[in-house]
Design a protein around this motif. Structure first.
Motif, PDB file in Angstrom:
ATOM      1  N   ALA A 121      -0.219  -2.332  15.456  1.00 38.47           N
ATOM      2  CA  ALA A 121       1.224  -2.221  15.205  1.00 38.47           C
ATOM      3  C   ALA A 121       1.509  -2.683  13.792  1.00 38.47           C
ATOM      4  O   ALA A 121       1.063  -3.759  13.379  1.00 38.47           O
ATOM      5  CB  ALA A 121       2.013  -3.071  16.211  1.00 38.47           C
ATOM      6  N   ASN A 122       2.261  -1.813  13.066  1.00 38.71           N
ATOM      7  CA  ASN A 122       2.663  -2.111  11.699  1.00 38.71           C
ATOM      8  C   ASN A 122       1.460  -2.430  10.795  1.00 38.71           C
ATOM      9  O   ASN A 122       1.518  -3.318   9.948  1.00 38.71           O
ATOM     10  CB  ASN A 122       3.668  -3.276  11.673  1.00 38.71           C
ATOM     11  N   VAL A 123       0.378  -1.689  11.003  1.00 39.39           N
ATOM     12  CA  VAL A 123      -0.825  -1.878  10.192  1.00 39.39           C
ATOM     13  C   VAL A 123      -0.878  -0.795   9.127  1.00 39.39           C
ATOM     14  O   VAL A 123      -0.652   0.387   9.412  1.00 39.39           O
ATOM     15  CB  VAL A 123      -2.091  -1.824  11.062  1.00 39.39           C
ATOM     16  N   ALA A 124      -1.142  -1.174   7.921  1.00 40.61           N
ATOM     17  CA  ALA A 124      -1.232  -0.211   6.831  1.00 40.61           C
ATOM     18  C   ALA A 124      -2.410   0.727   7.063  1.00 40.61           C
ATOM     19  O   ALA A 124      -3.360   0.415   7.781  1.00 40.61           O
ATOM     20  CB  ALA A 124      -1.393  -0.944   5.510  1.00 40.61           C
ATOM     21  N   VAL A 125      -2.323   1.914   6.451  1.00 37.97           N
ATOM     22  CA  VAL A 125      -3.420   2.863   6.536  1.00 37.97           C
ATOM     23  C   VAL A 125      -4.656   2.214   5.914  1.00 37.97           C
ATOM     24  O   VAL A 125      -4.623   1.733   4.783  1.00 37.97           O
ATOM     25  CB  VAL A 125      -3.072   4.172   5.800  1.00 37.97           C
ATOM     26  N   GLY A 126      -5.753   2.204   6.706  1.00 36.82           N
ATOM     27  CA  GLY A 126      -6.953   1.512   6.247  1.00 36.82           C
ATOM     28  C   GLY A 126      -6.768   0.030   6.168  1.00 36.82           C
ATOM     29  O   GLY A 126      -7.471  -0.654   5.404  1.00 36.82           O
ATOM     30  N   GLY A 127      -5.813  -0.461   6.974  1.00 39.74           N
ATOM     31  CA  GLY A 127      -5.460  -1.876   6.884  1.00 39.74           C
ATOM     32  C   GLY A 127      -6.442  -2.796   7.599  1.00 39.74           C
ATOM     33  O   GLY A 127      -6.343  -4.013   7.463  1.00 39.74           O
ATOM     34  N   VAL A 128      -7.379  -2.242   8.394  1.00 34.50           N
ATOM     35  CA  VAL A 128      -8.377  -3.078   9.071  1.00 34.50           C
ATOM     36  C   VAL A 128      -9.725  -2.798   8.417  1.00 34.50           C
ATOM     37  O   VAL A 128     -10.226  -1.665   8.445  1.00 34.50           O
ATOM     38  CB  VAL A 128      -8.442  -2.774  10.577  1.00 34.50           C
ATOM     39  N   THR A 129     -10.283  -3.800   7.801  1.00 37.08           N
ATOM     40  CA  THR A 129     -11.561  -3.647   7.099  1.00 37.08           C
ATOM     41  C   THR A 129     -12.492  -4.827   7.392  1.00 37.08           C
ATOM     42  O   THR A 129     -12.066  -5.856   7.950  1.00 37.08           O
ATOM     43  CB  THR A 129     -11.353  -3.553   5.582  1.00 37.08           C
ATOM     44  N   VAL A 130     -13.759  -4.666   7.002  1.00 36.82           N
ATOM     45  CA  VAL A 130     -14.762  -5.742   7.091  1.00 36.82           C
ATOM     46  C   VAL A 130     -15.212  -6.045   5.662  1.00 36.82           C
ATOM     47  O   VAL A 130     -15.965  -5.266   5.075  1.00 36.82           O
ATOM     48  CB  VAL A 130     -15.970  -5.343   7.956  1.00 36.82           C
ATOM     49  N   PRO A 131     -14.718  -7.121   5.077  1.00 35.53           N
ATOM     50  CA  PRO A 131     -15.112  -7.451   3.699  1.00 35.53           C
ATOM     51  C   PRO A 131     -16.624  -7.646   3.586  1.00 35.53           C
ATOM     52  O   PRO A 131     -17.246  -8.334   4.406  1.00 35.53           O
ATOM     53  CB  PRO A 131     -14.373  -8.754   3.416  1.00 35.53           C
ATOM     54  N   GLY A 132     -17.220  -7.033   2.601  1.00 32.72           N
ATOM     55  CA  GLY A 132     -18.669  -7.129   2.436  1.00 32.72           C
ATOM     56  C   GLY A 132     -19.173  -8.534   2.224  1.00 32.72           C
ATOM     57  O   GLY A 132     -20.266  -8.893   2.686  1.00 32.72           O
ATOM     58  N   VAL A 133     -18.387  -9.353   1.539  1.00 27.04           N
ATOM     59  CA  VAL A 133     -18.832 -10.720   1.267  1.00 27.04           C
ATOM     60  C   VAL A 133     -18.894 -11.553   2.537  1.00 27.04           C
ATOM     61  O   VAL A 133     -19.535 -12.602   2.562  1.00 27.04           O
ATOM     62  CB  VAL A 133     -17.911 -11.389   0.239  1.00 27.04           C
ATOM     63  N   ALA A 134     -18.175 -11.090   3.587  1.00 28.74           N
ATOM     64  CA  ALA A 134     -18.131 -11.861   4.831  1.00 28.74           C
ATOM     65  C   ALA A 134     -19.021 -11.254   5.911  1.00 28.74           C
ATOM     66  O   ALA A 134     -18.969 -11.670   7.066  1.00 28.74           O
ATOM     67  CB  ALA A 134     -16.690 -11.943   5.333  1.00 28.74           C
ATOM     68  N   LEU A 135     -19.852 -10.258   5.545  1.00 24.27           N
ATOM     69  CA  LEU A 135     -20.742  -9.609   6.505  1.00 24.27           C
ATOM     70  C   LEU A 135     -22.169 -10.125   6.285  1.00 24.27           C
ATOM     71  O   LEU A 135     -22.795  -9.835   5.264  1.00 24.27           O
ATOM     72  CB  LEU A 135     -20.698  -8.090   6.318  1.00 24.27           C
ATOM     73  N   THR A 136     -22.664 -10.913   7.241  1.00 20.53           N
ATOM     74  CA  THR A 136     -24.007 -11.484   7.144  1.00 20.53           C
ATOM     75  C   THR A 136     -24.757 -11.260   8.457  1.00 20.53           C
ATOM     76  O   THR A 136     -24.208 -10.691   9.416  1.00 20.53           O
ATOM     77  CB  THR A 136     -23.954 -12.991   6.846  1.00 20.53           C
ATOM     78  N   ARG A 137     -25.959 -11.736   8.524  1.00 19.90           N
ATOM     79  CA  ARG A 137     -26.737 -11.592   9.767  1.00 19.90           C
ATOM     80  C   ARG A 137     -26.241 -12.535  10.858  1.00 19.90           C
ATOM     81  O   ARG A 137     -26.617 -12.421  12.014  1.00 19.90           O
ATOM     82  CB  ARG A 137     -28.226 -11.847   9.504  1.00 19.90           C
ATOM     83  N   LEU A 138     -25.339 -13.486  10.462  1.00 21.40           N
ATOM     84  CA  LEU A 138     -24.791 -14.441  11.419  1.00 21.40           C
ATOM     85  C   LEU A 138     -23.463 -14.008  12.019  1.00 21.40           C
ATOM     86  O   LEU A 138     -23.052 -14.513  13.069  1.00 21.40           O
ATOM     87  CB  LEU A 138     -24.612 -15.803  10.742  1.00 21.40           C
ATOM     88  N   GLY A 139     -22.752 -13.095  11.366  1.00 20.72           N
ATOM     89  CA  GLY A 139     -21.454 -12.651  11.867  1.00 20.72           C
ATOM     90  C   GLY A 139     -20.684 -11.899  10.792  1.00 20.72           C
ATOM     91  O   GLY A 139     -21.266 -11.449   9.795  1.00 20.72           O
ATOM     92  N   PHE A 140     -19.378 -11.755  10.990  1.00 22.27           N
ATOM     93  CA  PHE A 140     -18.571 -10.970  10.066  1.00 22.27           C
ATOM     94  C   PHE A 140     -17.124 -11.471  10.105  1.00 22.27           C
ATOM     95  O   PHE A 140     -16.749 -12.277  10.970  1.00 22.27           O
ATOM     96  CB  PHE A 140     -18.614  -9.486  10.436  1.00 22.27           C
ATOM     97  N   ALA A 141     -16.303 -10.972   9.168  1.00 25.12           N
ATOM     98  CA  ALA A 141     -14.863 -11.266   9.133  1.00 25.12           C
ATOM     99  C   ALA A 141     -14.099  -9.952   9.146  1.00 25.12           C
ATOM    100  O   ALA A 141     -14.594  -8.911   8.700  1.00 25.12           O
ATOM    101  CB  ALA A 141     -14.509 -12.073   7.900  1.00 25.12           C
ATOM    102  N   ILE A 142     -12.879  -9.992   9.688  1.00 28.21           N
ATOM    103  CA  ILE A 142     -12.004  -8.825   9.727  1.00 28.21           C
ATOM    104  C   ILE A 142     -10.771  -9.137   8.892  1.00 28.21           C
ATOM    105  O   ILE A 142     -10.171 -10.213   9.006  1.00 28.21           O
ATOM    106  CB  ILE A 142     -11.581  -8.497  11.171  1.00 28.21           C
ATOM    107  N   GLU A 143     -10.375  -8.189   8.058  1.00 31.30           N
ATOM    108  CA  GLU A 143      -9.170  -8.349   7.232  1.00 31.30           C
ATOM    109  C   GLU A 143      -8.112  -7.362   7.711  1.00 31.30           C
ATOM    110  O   GLU A 143      -8.399  -6.186   7.944  1.00 31.30           O
ATOM    111  CB  GLU A 143      -9.501  -8.093   5.772  1.00 31.30           C
ATOM    112  N   GLY A 144      -6.890  -7.879   7.882  1.00 29.50           N
ATOM    113  CA  GLY A 144      -5.776  -7.030   8.298  1.00 29.50           C
ATOM    114  C   GLY A 144      -4.636  -7.053   7.303  1.00 29.50           C
ATOM    115  O   GLY A 144      -4.357  -8.101   6.714  1.00 29.50           O
ATOM    116  N   ASN A 145      -3.964  -5.874   7.119  1.00 28.75           N
ATOM    117  CA  ASN A 145      -2.832  -5.758   6.197  1.00 28.75           C
ATOM    118  C   ASN A 145      -1.676  -5.072   6.914  1.00 28.75           C
ATOM    119  O   ASN A 145      -1.881  -4.100   7.657  1.00 28.75           O
ATOM    120  CB  ASN A 145      -3.210  -4.935   4.965  1.00 28.75           C
TER     121      ASN A 145
END
Length: 285
Positions: A243-267
């Protein structure tokens, strides 16, 4: 002349006396003595190798007439000594040469459990891969028969585990769900950790909407729609609600993607709060 005549007459008297004393029995006894003495002389002078098995009558050679160790392995014909010819307890371990009894010399079923003493068969007497799972009865190997540290991760198949402290096995998949949201303004991050680390960091793809698929992210399957998939070495995020998410507003930042886990960015798309949720899957390369 008178002297010669007297000698001749004396000799004739001796011969006559011998003839009178010679009887049939005396003659036979004398002949027997001659033959006996002659037979001993012949036997004592037999040529070498003149007496063979054919000249010996049955039972002529008994155990008492054989000197110790006179009959060795080389003098026995194949199959000459059978089990029926051995007395009970005749063959003991001390009489067997090293390596004399091997698997090729044992008949099928010759060695059964009741004939094996306790502790005779140790691990040092078992060849590599001798004891396989097919040779173990059900529940033969229990926890009390396994020594500490005997079962390691290296001895477990890829379908077992992983366990704490080990990596996710190649081809195995972890699954979970995510949610991100907040007020408008700066992007919002949320973190996700893998229950088991991967050998190396995966590559990420965001599938929005969740009904879309790629070759690396085959979609969500299962009757309940809760079985997200991912190809080996990939992390797939399936956005199922937003809801109310920008186009392409959900991403996985490369700097936060490791073999231990990941981060999600929302706009957010416009002013006001936004939310996005879905499912994720990662498969070890």
């Amino acid at each position: 002349m008178g002297e010669k005549y007297a000698r001749y007459r004396e000799e004739n008297e001796v011969i006559s006396l011998i003839r009178k004393k010679l009887t049939c029995s005396n003659a036979i006894a004398g002949l027997a003595l001659f033959v006996a003495l002659g037979g001993v002389a012949v036997a004592a002078n037999l040529p070498k190798n003149s007496v063979g098995p054919k000249q010996l009558k049955n039972g002529a050679v008994t155990a008492k007439k054989l000197r110790r160790e006179a009959v060795g392995n080389r003098k026995l014909a194949p199959g000459a000594v059978s089990a029926a010819k051995l007395a009970g307890g005749a063959v003991t371990a001390s009489k067997l040469a090293n390596g004399a009894v091997h698997s090729g010399a044992l008949a099928n079923g010759a060695v059964i459990n009741s004939k094996i003493a306790n502790g005779v068969v140790g691990t040092n007497k078992l060849g590599n891969e001798v004891v396989t799972t097919s040779k173990l009865a059900k529940e033969d190997v229990t926890t009390d028969k396994i020594k500490n540290g005997a079962v390691t991760g290296a001895k477990l198949g890829t379908d077992v585990g992983p366990f704490a402290g080990s990596n996710l096995h190649s081809g195995q998949t972890l699954r979970g769900q995510f949610a991100v949201g907040g007020a408008s303004g700066a992007p919002i991050w949320t973190a996700q950790s893998f229950a088991f680390p991967l050998a190396e960091a995966p590559k990420a793809e965001v599938i929005d909407p969740a009904t879309a698929t790629t070759s690396n992210c085959p979609g969500i399957t299962g009757a309940s729609g809760q079985n997200p998939g991912a190809a080996g070495g990939f992390l797939c995020l399936y956005v199922t609600s937003k809801a109310n998410v920008a186009v392409g507003g959900v991403t996985v930042p490369g700097v936060a993607l490791t073999r231990l886990g990941f981060a999600i960015e929302g706009n957010a798309e416009a002013g006001g709060p936004f939310t996005a949720s879905g499912q994720w899957a990662v498969t070890a390369p």
